[in-house]
Design a protein around this motif. Structure first.
Motif, PDB file in Angstrom:
ATOM      1  N   MET A 208     -43.408  40.556  10.831  1.00  0.00           N
ATOM      2  CA  MET A 208     -42.871  39.483   9.861  1.00  0.00           C
ATOM      3  C   MET A 208     -43.572  39.516   8.607  1.00  0.00           C
ATOM      4  N   PRO A 209     -43.308  39.777   7.338  1.00  0.00           N
ATOM      5  CA  PRO A 209     -44.100  39.951   6.407  1.00  0.00           C
ATOM      6  C   PRO A 209     -44.708  38.546   6.099  1.00  0.00           C
ATOM      7  N   GLU A 210     -45.882  38.307   5.490  1.00  0.00           N
ATOM      8  CA  GLU A 210     -46.610  37.108   5.449  1.00  0.00           C
ATOM      9  C   GLU A 210     -45.920  36.275   4.353  1.00  0.00           C
ATOM     10  N   ILE A 211     -46.134  34.775   4.673  1.00  0.00           N
ATOM     11  CA  ILE A 211     -45.695  34.094   3.946  1.00  0.00           C
ATOM     12  C   ILE A 211     -46.940  33.764   2.848  1.00  0.00           C
ATOM     13  N   ARG A 212     -46.789  33.874   1.505  1.00  0.00           N
ATOM     14  CA  ARG A 212     -47.918  33.413   0.523  1.00  0.00           C
ATOM     15  C   ARG A 212     -47.124  33.060  -0.540  1.00  0.00           C
ATOM     16  N   VAL A 213     -47.327  31.844  -0.603  1.00  0.00           N
ATOM     17  CA  VAL A 213     -46.605  31.009  -1.768  1.00  0.00           C
ATOM     18  C   VAL A 213     -47.240  29.589  -2.424  1.00  0.00           C
ATOM     19  N   ILE A 214     -47.003  29.522  -3.569  1.00  0.00           N
ATOM     20  CA  ILE A 214     -47.691  28.169  -4.243  1.00  0.00           C
ATOM     21  C   ILE A 214     -46.240  27.363  -4.469  1.00  0.00           C
ATOM     22  N   ALA A 215     -46.250  26.325  -4.656  1.00  0.00           N
ATOM     23  CA  ALA A 215     -45.159  25.342  -5.059  1.00  0.00           C
ATOM     24  C   ALA A 215     -45.658  24.321  -5.954  1.00  0.00           C
ATOM     25  N   PRO A 216     -45.747  24.492  -6.893  1.00  0.00           N
ATOM     26  CA  PRO A 216     -46.206  23.317  -8.116  1.00  0.00           C
ATOM     27  C   PRO A 216     -44.972  22.446  -8.449  1.00  0.00           C
ATOM     28  N   GLY A 217     -45.201  21.177  -9.044  1.00  0.00           N
ATOM     29  CA  GLY A 217     -43.900  20.259  -9.439  1.00  0.00           C
ATOM     30  C   GLY A 217     -44.466  19.025  -9.456  1.00  0.00           C
ATOM     31  N   ARG A 218     -43.342  17.991  -9.733  1.00  0.00           N
ATOM     32  CA  ARG A 218     -43.520  16.682  -9.983  1.00  0.00           C
ATOM     33  C   ARG A 218     -43.504  16.030  -8.521  1.00  0.00           C
ATOM     34  N   THR A 219     -44.379  14.952  -8.388  1.00  0.00           N
ATOM     35  CA  THR A 219     -44.461  14.187  -7.014  1.00  0.00           C
ATOM     36  C   THR A 219     -44.524  12.558  -7.550  1.00  0.00           C
ATOM     37  N   TYR A 220     -44.055  11.569  -6.595  1.00  0.00           N
ATOM     38  CA  TYR A 220     -43.858  10.247  -6.995  1.00  0.00           C
ATOM     39  C   TYR A 220     -44.689   9.392  -6.050  1.00  0.00           C
ATOM     40  N   ARG A 221     -45.348   8.427  -6.353  1.00  0.00           N
ATOM     41  CA  ARG A 221     -45.741   7.365  -5.752  1.00  0.00           C
ATOM     42  C   ARG A 221     -45.871   5.968  -6.102  1.00  0.00           C
ATOM     43  N   VAL A 222     -45.649   5.114  -5.633  1.00  0.00           N
ATOM     44  CA  VAL A 222     -45.787   3.786  -6.091  1.00  0.00           C
ATOM     45  C   VAL A 222     -47.325   3.055  -6.473  1.00  0.00           C
ATOM     46  N   ASP A 223     -47.686   3.704  -7.646  1.00  0.00           N
ATOM     47  CA  ASP A 223     -49.146   3.456  -7.819  1.00  0.00           C
ATOM     48  C   ASP A 223     -49.323   3.642  -9.615  1.00  0.00           C
ATOM     49  N   SER A 224     -50.144   3.062 -10.063  1.00  0.00           N
ATOM     50  CA  SER A 224     -50.537   3.073 -11.395  1.00  0.00           C
ATOM     51  C   SER A 224     -51.749   2.344 -11.913  1.00  0.00           C
ATOM     52  N   ASP A 225     -52.700   3.185 -12.277  1.00  0.00           N
ATOM     53  CA  ASP A 225     -53.745   2.726 -12.901  1.00  0.00           C
ATOM     54  C   ASP A 225     -54.849   3.916 -13.713  1.00  0.00           C
ATOM     55  N   ALA A 226     -55.824   3.973 -14.042  1.00  0.00           N
ATOM     56  CA  ALA A 226     -56.473   5.068 -14.998  1.00  0.00           C
ATOM     57  C   ALA A 226     -56.388   6.330 -14.181  1.00  0.00           C
TER      58      ALA A 226
END
Ligand code: DAH
Length: 358
Positions: A208-226
């Motif tokens: 099986m060919p190796e899996i080598r991957v990165i996955a950049p992107g936006r993510t979300y959580r109920v949280d807000s400060d500095a």
């Protein structure tokens, strides 16, 4: 003849004295007008005997032509002078820099994401992208976080419409669901190719060919400060093969950090931690040896050896396949790289802040 010369000289003098076109036209009238000097001289010819008339007339004509020539040349001179004045008044400084249209540039976090992609790309990692609205399965369950698992409360989740009552859809709280999505697709493609009798395509030979991957992107959580924003960025990394160890994780991540921060004066620490989808798990801290942040341990990623249950959910046999995963914060990396201390600045859209990164 002297008299005619005198008239011509007087005309020239009068024309020279005229400083405007209007003055010049007045001066012209004195010599060439209906009751001007030339006309008078012409009239005076009437009294002359016939044989003198011819030569006198020719002489007067010569004088008239000389006056007209003087007039024309003075007219031209005045017009030239006027043009010169106008040119000077309306002069353009063509050496002044023009007014430029404002130029846009990449957002500092985008610059970081591009760097991350380039660095991991050079290490043979693919870049994958996935949906920001996720199912409960990919975001939690498939990552070994079943319903009622206490680890779910670590994520303050935004739920959205869709899915089922017990497992509603959500805004992904991390990029980890991309581990499952990408691996499942990778495995499916490989099996389809194998069934069609085609050779394995991928990074390495083997079953099986190796899996080598990165996955950049936006993510979300109920949280807000500095240091927290309800929308933030993550970049997932995954390397699965038949013989991929924690040693590889250490090597890859150390190499990444040193390249990203353009510094070898950088120490990494793998601090034992817990994530449901890895066992063992570690937080990755970095410490700069020089510069304004020297000596402090700074957390940059979570990581670990991928849990056998997660390997299974990828459609792979955990007895055969092993590997590591990590999830890092590009926003945090950007703050560290540029010395920014308030995360919210990245998302306020203030041009005075953003233009400093061009
Ligand atoms: N998804 C984790 C988070 O958001 C970060 C993480 C930790 C990702 C360990 C991983 C990992 O892939 O192996 O907190």
């Amino acid at each position: 003849m002297n008299e005619l010369n005198f008239v011509v000289d007087s005309a020239k003098e009068a024309f020279e004295k005229a400083l405007t076109p209007a003055d010049l036209e007045n001066a012209k009238a004195l010599f060439l007008g209906k009751s001007g000097r030339i006309t008078e001289l012409m009239k005076g010819m009437a009294a002359l005997p016939v044989d003198e008339k011819k030569s006198r007339g020719a002489a007067i004509n010569l004088a008239k032509q000389a006056i007209e020539a003087a007039l024309n040349s003075r007219r031209q001179a005045l017009a030239d002078a006027e043009l010169q004045i106008q040119l000077q008044a309306e002069a353009l400084d063509v050496t002044l820099p023009g007014r430029q249209r404002g130029q846009g540039g990449l957002h500092p976090v985008s610059i970081t994401l591009e760097r991350i992609e380039a660095i991991f790309g050079s290490m043979g990692f693919e870049v994958a992208q996935g949906p920001e609205i996720e199912t409960d399965w990919f975001n939690f369950t498939a990552l070994n976080t079943p319903e009622d698992h206490p680890a779910r409360s670590m994520h303050d989740t935004f739920y959205v419409e869709g899915g089922s009552v017990s497992a509603p859809n959500l805004l992904r709280t991390h990029t980890s669901p991309m581990q499952i999505r990408h691996a499942v697709q990778h495995v499916k493609q490989h099996r389809a190719a194998a069934e069609a009798g085609q050779p394995s395509v991928g990074l390495f030979s083997g079953s099986m060919p190796e899996i080598r991957v990165i996955a950049p992107g936006r993510t979300y959580r109920v949280d807000s400060d500095a240091t927290h924003s309800p929308m933030f960025h993550q970049c997932e990394g995954l390397w699965i093969g038949e013989n991929v160890s924690f040693k590889d994780l250490k090597f890859v991540f150390t190499d990444f950090c040193r390249t990203f921060f353009e510094s070898d004066d950088l120490v990494l620490r793998f601090r034992p931690s817990f994530f449901p989808f890895t066992e063992p798990s570690a937080e990755i801290d970095i410490q700069f040896q020089t510069g304004p942040l020297a000596g402090r341990w700074l957390e940059v990623a979570g990581s670990g050896q991928v849990h056998p249950n997660v390997i299974r959910n990828m459609g792979l046999d955990p007895e055969k396949y092993i590997g590591f995963a990590f999830g890092m914060g590009p926003d945090r990396l950007t703050m560290l790289r540029y010395g920014v201390n308030d995360l919210r600045l990245f998302f306020d859209g203030d041009i005075r802040f953003l233009s400093q990164f061009q």
